[in-house]
Design a protein around this motif. Structure first.
Motif, short mmCIF file in Angstrom:
data_model
loop_
_atom_site.label_atom_id
_atom_site.label_comp_id
_atom_site.label_asym_id
_atom_site.label_seq_id
_atom_site.Cartn_x
_atom_site.Cartn_y
_atom_site.Cartn_z
N TYR A 170 1.32 -1.55 -0.22
CA TYR A 170 0.59 0.10 -0.04
C TYR A 170 0.96 1.34 0.57
O TYR A 170 0.25 2.32 0.17
N ALA A 171 2.13 1.03 -0.42
CA ALA A 171 2.98 2.11 -0.25
C ALA A 171 3.42 3.52 -1.12
O ALA A 171 2.09 4.83 -0.64
N ASP A 172 1.96 2.80 -2.56
CA ASP A 172 2.25 4.24 -3.32
C ASP A 172 0.69 5.03 -2.75
O ASP A 172 0.78 6.08 -3.29
N ALA A 173 -0.51 4.44 -2.33
CA ALA A 173 -1.55 4.49 -1.52
C ALA A 173 -1.24 5.44 -0.54
O ALA A 173 -2.32 6.73 -0.59
N ILE A 174 -0.95 5.56 0.20
CA ILE A 174 0.27 5.70 1.46
C ILE A 174 0.74 7.14 1.22
O ILE A 174 -0.27 8.58 1.57
N ARG A 175 1.29 7.58 0.25
CA ARG A 175 1.75 8.61 -0.15
C ARG A 175 1.05 10.09 -1.04
O ARG A 175 1.70 10.66 -0.46
N THR A 176 -0.75 9.53 -1.07
CA THR A 176 -0.50 10.09 -1.65
C THR A 176 -2.14 11.31 -0.97
O THR A 176 -2.69 12.18 -0.72
N VAL A 177 -1.90 10.15 0.36
CA VAL A 177 -3.63 10.46 1.40
C VAL A 177 -2.99 11.10 2.51
O VAL A 177 -1.68 11.21 2.49
N ASP A 178 -4.34 11.87 3.11
CA ASP A 178 -3.70 13.33 4.16
C ASP A 178 -3.59 12.12 5.44
O ASP A 178 -3.06 13.38 6.50
N PHE A 179 -4.51 11.31 5.83
CA PHE A 179 -4.49 10.70 6.86
C PHE A 179 -4.51 9.37 6.43
O PHE A 179 -5.16 8.83 5.79
N VAL A 180 -3.70 8.34 7.77
CA VAL A 180 -3.71 6.99 7.65
C VAL A 180 -4.35 6.52 8.65
O VAL A 180 -3.62 7.09 10.23
N PHE A 181 -5.52 5.75 8.83
CA PHE A 181 -6.05 5.29 10.67
C PHE A 181 -5.31 3.28 10.46
O PHE A 181 -4.46 3.29 10.23
N LEU A 182 -4.52 3.55 11.76
CA LEU A 182 -4.03 2.87 12.74
C LEU A 182 -4.28 2.41 13.70
O LEU A 182 -4.44 2.60 14.18
N ASN A 183 -4.38 0.80 13.95
CA ASN A 183 -4.67 0.51 15.28
C ASN A 183 -3.20 0.15 15.74
O ASN A 183 -2.16 0.08 15.38
N ASP A 184 -3.06 -0.23 17.45
CA ASP A 184 -1.16 -0.61 18.08
C ASP A 184 -1.08 -1.41 17.22
O ASP A 184 0.02 -1.57 16.83
N ARG A 185 -1.60 -2.80 16.89
CA ARG A 185 -0.99 -3.89 16.35
C ARG A 185 -0.44 -3.41 14.52
O ARG A 185 0.16 -3.73 14.47
N GLU A 186 -1.89 -2.91 13.87
CA GLU A 186 -1.28 -2.32 12.45
C GLU A 186 -0.11 -1.37 12.79
O GLU A 186 1.22 -1.84 11.23
N ALA A 187 0.19 -0.70 13.58
CA ALA A 187 0.96 0.63 13.53
C ALA A 187 2.26 0.07 13.43
O ALA A 187 3.28 0.45 13.40
N ALA A 188 2.43 -0.71 14.64
CA ALA A 188 3.36 -1.96 14.99
C ALA A 188 4.00 -2.48 13.96
O ALA A 188 5.69 -2.35 13.99
N THR A 189 2.92 -2.83 13.25
CA THR A 189 3.69 -3.88 11.41
C THR A 189 3.97 -2.57 10.82
O THR A 189 5.65 -3.40 10.28
N ALA A 190 4.52 -1.64 10.89
CA ALA A 190 3.88 -0.86 9.87
C ALA A 190 4.85 -0.01 10.11
O ALA A 190 5.55 0.15 8.81
N LEU A 191 4.97 0.41 11.39
CA LEU A 191 6.42 1.76 11.59
C LEU A 191 7.29 0.63 11.37
O LEU A 191 7.99 1.39 12.23
N ASP A 192 7.04 -0.75 11.35
CA ASP A 192 8.84 -1.46 11.94
C ASP A 192 9.74 -1.54 10.34
O ASP A 192 8.94 -2.44 9.62
N GLU A 193 10.63 -0.82 10.76
CA GLU A 193 11.78 -0.45 9.44
C GLU A 193 12.23 -1.67 9.13
O GLU A 193 12.93 -1.29 8.07
N ALA A 194 12.31 -3.11 9.99
CA ALA A 194 13.72 -3.98 9.76
C ALA A 194 12.77 -4.68 9.47
O ALA A 194 13.44 -5.62 8.64
N ALA A 195 10.77 -4.54 9.24
CA ALA A 195 10.52 -5.39 8.60
C ALA A 195 10.29 -6.08 7.21
O ALA A 195 9.36 -7.34 6.86
#
Length: 296
Positions: A170-195
Motif C-alpha cells: 500500500y505504499a504508493d497509496a499512502i504517499r498520496t493520502v492526507d490521513f492514515v488510520f491504524l490500530n496498535d497492532r497495525e502500527a507496530a507492523t507498519a512502522l517497523d523499518e526492519a520488517a
C-alpha cells in the motif's frame, strides 16, 4: 451529491456470540447467530450518514441474496449505493465473526467478490462533487488510483488499510493520502523499518497518522506535533466495527472544521458506543454522542 465517498469492502457478516473462544481442539457454545451487512467501507458510510454527513459507497457484491441484503440495508440507512458493483464472477464475501463474552473478536473470511470493483467504477462527476474520499482495505492498485484521482481533484483522502497493511503493497497509496488510520497492532507492523514491509514505514512518514489505542484512546501524529485523547471507559460487548465507527466520527468532525482534539473526542465516542453494543453498526447520531463528547 455525497460529501464523502467510502471505497472498499462490502460484506455479509455472520456474527456468532460464544461463551468463550476455544483453545485448539476445544469447543465453545454458540449463544446467538446473527447475519447482517458488514465490511469496513460500508460500516464507515453508514456511520457518516448517522452523523448527518451524506456518503456514497464504492464497492462490489455478488448477485445473490447476501449482496442484495447488504445493499438494501445500507440504502435504507441513507447511503448512496449507486456506485456499488454487482459482480457475476463469484459470491458476496461472507465474514464469520466470533465474539466472546469479553467482546474479543476473531474473524474467518470466505472468498468473494469484495475487491471486484475498480477505480474506474467511480464516475468523475461523483468524485468531483465530494469533499472527501475514505479508502479501506482493497486492492493496492485500486487504492493508489483512487487516491491519485482524488488528489488531482483537490479532495482530501483518508485511508484505513486494515490488518494486512504489512503485506499488501500500500505504499504508493499512502504517499498520496492526507490521513492514515491504524490500530496498535497495525502500527507496530507498519512502522517497523526492519520488517521489510514494502516501504510502508517510509510512506507513513509523509502523512498524518491517526492511531487508535482501543480502550486507551487515540492520538494524531502530524509531523512533530502530537494530539491525544484518552477515550471513554465502557464495558466492551463487541469490538467489531469500533474502528470503522471511530473513522466515521473523525471524518465527520474534521469536515465540520473541528480541531484534532475535538475530532479525536468525537471519534473515540463513536468507537466506544459501538464497542458497548453487539454488531458492527451501532446507530450513530449526535444526540447519542452528546453524553460522551467533551466540549472541546
Amino acid at each position: 451529491m455525497s460529501r464523502v465517498i467510502c471505497a472498499g469492502h462490502v460484506n455479509w457478516d455472520v456474527t456468532l456470540r460464544v461463551d468463550a473462544l476455544p483453545a485448539p481442539d476445544g469447543e465453545a457454545t454458540v449463544e446467538s447467530r446473527v447475519g447482517a451487512g458488514g465490511g469496513s467501507a460500508a460500516n464507515v458510510a453508514s456511520g457518516l450518514v448517522g452523523l448527518d454527513v451524506s456518503a456514497a459507497l464504492l464497492g462490489s457484491v455478488g448477485d445473490d441474496s447476501h449482496g442484495r441484503g447488504a445493499v438494501a440495508e445500507l440504502a435504507s440507512r441513507g447511503v448512496d449505493c449507486r456506485s456499488v458493483v454487482t459482480a457475476d464472477t463469484g459470491p458476496t464475501t461472507v465474514k464469520y465473526i466470533v465474539v466472546d463474552a469479553a467482546g474479543d473478536v476473531f474473524v474467518l473470511g470466505s472468498p468473494g467478490v469484495n475487491e471486484a470493483f475498480h477505480a474506474a467504477d467511480l464516475s468523475e462527476s461523483t468524485l468531483e462533487a465530494a469533499e472527501h474520499l475514505h479508502l479501506t482495505s482493497q486492492s493496492p492498485e485500486t487504492a493508489a488510483l483512487l487516491a491519485n484521482r482524488a488528489s488531482e481533484a483537490g479532495i482530501t483522502v483518508s485511508f484505513d488499510p486494515g490488518r494486512r497493511i504489512g503485506d499488501r503493497g500500500y505504499a504508493d497509496a499512502i504517499r498520496t493520502v492526507d490521513f492514515v488510520f491504524l490500530n496498535d497492532r497495525e502500527a507496530a507492523t507498519a512502522l517497523d523499518e526492519a520488517a521489510g514491509n514494502g516501504g510502508i514505514s517510509d510512506a507513513l512518514n509523509e502523512t498524518t497518522l491517526v492511531l487508535k489505542h482501543g480502550p486507551n484512546g487515540a492520538e494524531v501524529r502530524d509531523g512533530d506535533d502530537r494530539y491525544v485523547h484518552p477515550g471513554y471507559p465502557v464495558d466492551a460487548v463487541d469490538t467489531t466495527g469500533a474502528g470503522d465507527a471511530f473513522a466515521s466520527g473523525f471524518i465527520a468532525a474534521r469536515l465540520d472544521g473541528a480541531s484534532y482534539e475535538r475530532a479525536l473526542s468525537v471519534a473515540n465516542a463513536c468507537g466506544a458506543l459501538t464497542a458497548a453494543e453487539p454488531g458492527a453498526r451501532t446507530q450513530l447520531s449526535w444526540d447519542r454522542l452528546a453524553d460522551l463528547v467533551e466540549a472541546t
